[in-house]
Design a protein around this motif. Structure first.
Motif: not given
Length: 574
Positions: A33-42, A288-299, A318-323
């Motif tokens: 689910h979409a969230e900004n603060s971690p609530s997923f515990h392992v 993508l956010s599973r691996f990084s939340e930084k993206i360079v868009v090069n279309f 909306e997904s809080n990436f650094k773009i």
């Protein structure tokens, strides 16, 4: 179960979620689910996970089932293959259910079809022409093999003939590789006379295909339909090959097409993935956010690429990436650029790529005449939806201030429009009536005095010409035209002045000045007011430079800037 005891849940989940240690456990953003603060515990010791946001809970098998959208027996098989653990019949407790068997058969069909396509590329006459084309495009043998590129010939039933003896026709239909004729009982291949790009999921399983026509024909690119294995909106081409580099370098590069992605990987830029003809979706951003939340868009820099870039920026925001957004020089796409200029030059441009906001400001400037009200409206209406998607209030406030300064629109108007859109859940839109700007009183009074041929008008224009205190004011263009006209003609013609003003905003400012009330005392003070206004603007600019100097720790510059600021404040006080 031996398999469960052999697999560490933290290691498995870390392949999908970026976890950080918190005491004896691990936490991260929930992938369900979409969230900004971690609530997923392992919980490593007890080998289970729990999300306090959506109540997702389970063991390692449940996690893999949910994240990969597969059945329990398939999750056993996937983990066993990935971690090299022997799998016995007892692990299945009665075998696979029908859905799992169908999925595994479809994967087997795709794997066999890939072998057929690769064989055709190397051995058929048509395939050799396709191979020559790929080599002319600069692809090496190693790259062609790495991405399992193949060819489907123009004959209508190559796949039907090759695979119908091994697999039932109903499953071949479900795979999307073949179609049933509407006119008779025959079956034919979906992909014909096309270079084939197998599409893998992030685990490396072939789940679909993309085909590029060889020679003339439409559509240029054709993808597999949606199947139980393949959802276009949830898949990114090249992610399986790129995921390791994305994690290590902590950013991904998003390009449009197969060849862009493949060319970058071949050059050594191995954190590239492709959206492949589809507008970016929230699911792809989440993937993508599973691996990084930084993206360079090069279309691509064409109009379609620019529109796709804008849509992608909104999704990533909306997904809080650094773009960052990269537009390559000369209208080049990533494929042609890296072949001509090399990977190092491409990496330099990626490193220097502007933030999404600077990219948008540059587009607003290039695509609109910002001297006109209409141009400003179009620019601000392009920018506001992005601002609305920024969750951080401090960042949003700073960018609103930048947009206000860039376009010359009051911050209060932008803030109010965003507030209304947020409350009403509507797209923010600025109208002409909202964007109208009021000229400052000191400028109105000075213009009024000069245009009404006040006895001191000539002296005021002479002083302005020498001091240039009008530069940087809202009415700068009007004063410049008036001074030039007075120096050349010795008088001011209101009709000629109106014709010379190109901007609707300048014309509106002129009308505001003409219809303002003015008394003699105000006329005498207006030049002093302009000078004070100019000084206040310089102090604001100095304060910005002081902040930058503090960040860069340029102490010599800081002393100079503070000295100038103190001098200006003394002038205002005196």
């Amino acid at each position: 179960m031996a398999l469960k005891a052999s697999v560490d849940i933290v290691r498995v989940i870390s392949e999908y979620v970026r976890l950080r240690k918190a005491g004896v456990n691990y936490v991260g953003l929930c992938p369900f689910h979409a969230e900004n603060s971690p609530s997923f515990h392992v919980h490593q010791a007890r080998q289970f996970y729990h999300c306090f946001g959506c109540n997702a809970v389970g063991d390692v098998f449940k996690f893999v089932q949910s994240i990969e959208r597969i059945t329990f027996p398939e999750s056993l098989k996937l983990l066993a293959e990935k971690y090299g653990i022997p799998l016995t019949e007892s692990n299945f407790k009665g075998g696979l259910d029908s859905a799992a068997r169908e999925r595994l058969t479809l994967l087997d069909i795709n794997q066999n079809a890939t072998k057929v396509f690769k064989h055709q590329l190397r051995n058929s006459n048509e395939g050799k022409q396709a191979l020559k084309y790929l080599q002319e495009r600069g692809l090496t043998e190693e790259t062609i093999e790495k991405f399992d590129i193949g060819y489907s010939p123009g004959s209508f039933n190559t796949i039907v003939r090759q695979l119908s003896e091994q697999f039932p026709l109903d499953l071949l239909l479900k795979s999307g590789l073949i179609l049933a004729s509407e006119s008779d009982s025959r079956y034919y291949d979906r992909f014909r006379r096309r270079i084939i790009f197998p599409i893998q999921n992030e685990s490396g399983k072939i789940i679909a295909f993309g085909g590029r026509i060889l020679g003339e024909g439409q559509p240029k690119y054709l993808n597999s339909p949606e199947t139980v294995l393949y959802s276009k909106s949830r898949t990114l081409y090249g992610l399986n090959q790129a995921r390791g580099t994305i994690r290590r370098e902590d950013f991904a590069i998003l390009v449009e097409g197969y060849m862009d992605c493949i060319a970058l990987h071949q050059s050594g830029v191995t954190n590239a993935v492709a959206s492949c003809g589809t507008s970016l979706t929230e699911w792809q951003a989440k993937l993508l956010s599973r691996f990084s939340e930084k993206i360079v868009v090069n279309f691509d820099p064409d109009s379609a690429g620019a529109a796709a870039t804008l849509r992608s920026l909104n999704i990533f925001l909306e997904s809080n990436f650094k773009i960052k957004a990269l537009v390559l020089p000369g209208g080049a796409d990533p494929d042609s650029f890296v072949k001509k200029n090399g990977a190092q030059e491409y990496r330099c441009l990626v490193e220097k790529a502007p933030s999404y906001f600077d990219y948008l400001l540059d587009r607003a400037h290039q695509e609109n005449d910002l001297k006109t009200v209409e141009g400003k409206i179009a620019a601000v209406n392009m920018m506001l939806p992005c601002l609305l998607r920024i969750a951080n209030r401090i960042e949003r406030a700073e960018l609103i201030a930048r947009l206000s300064q860039f376009l010359g629109i009051e911050e209060s108007i932008l803030r109010e429009e965003l507030k209304n859109a947020n409350q009403n859940r509507e797209k923010p839109v600025i109208t002409r009536s909202r964007i109208k700007k009021e000229l400052k009183p000191s400028e109105k009074y000075l213009l009024k005095a000069i245009l009404e041929n006040d006895p001191t008008a000539g002296e005021m224009l002479r002083k302005l010409s020498i001091s240039q205190d009008y530069i940087g004011l809202q009415s700068e263009n009007i004063f410049r035209e008036i001074i030039t006209m007075y120096q050349e003609e010795g008088e001011i013609s209101l009709k000629v002045l109106h014709e010379k003003l190109q901007s609707d905003i300048d014309k509106d400012f002129l009308n505001q000045a003409l219809f303002t009330e003015l008394d003699p005392e105000q006329a005498l003070r207006c030049l002093e007011g302009i000078q004070r206004q100019k000084t206040e603007q310089e102090i604001v600019l100095l304060q910005e430079k002081i902040k930058q100097a503090e960040l860069s720790q340029d102490f010599e510059l800081l002393v100079s800037l503070h000295s100038r600021k103190s001098e200006l404040k003394r002038m205002m006080a005196g």
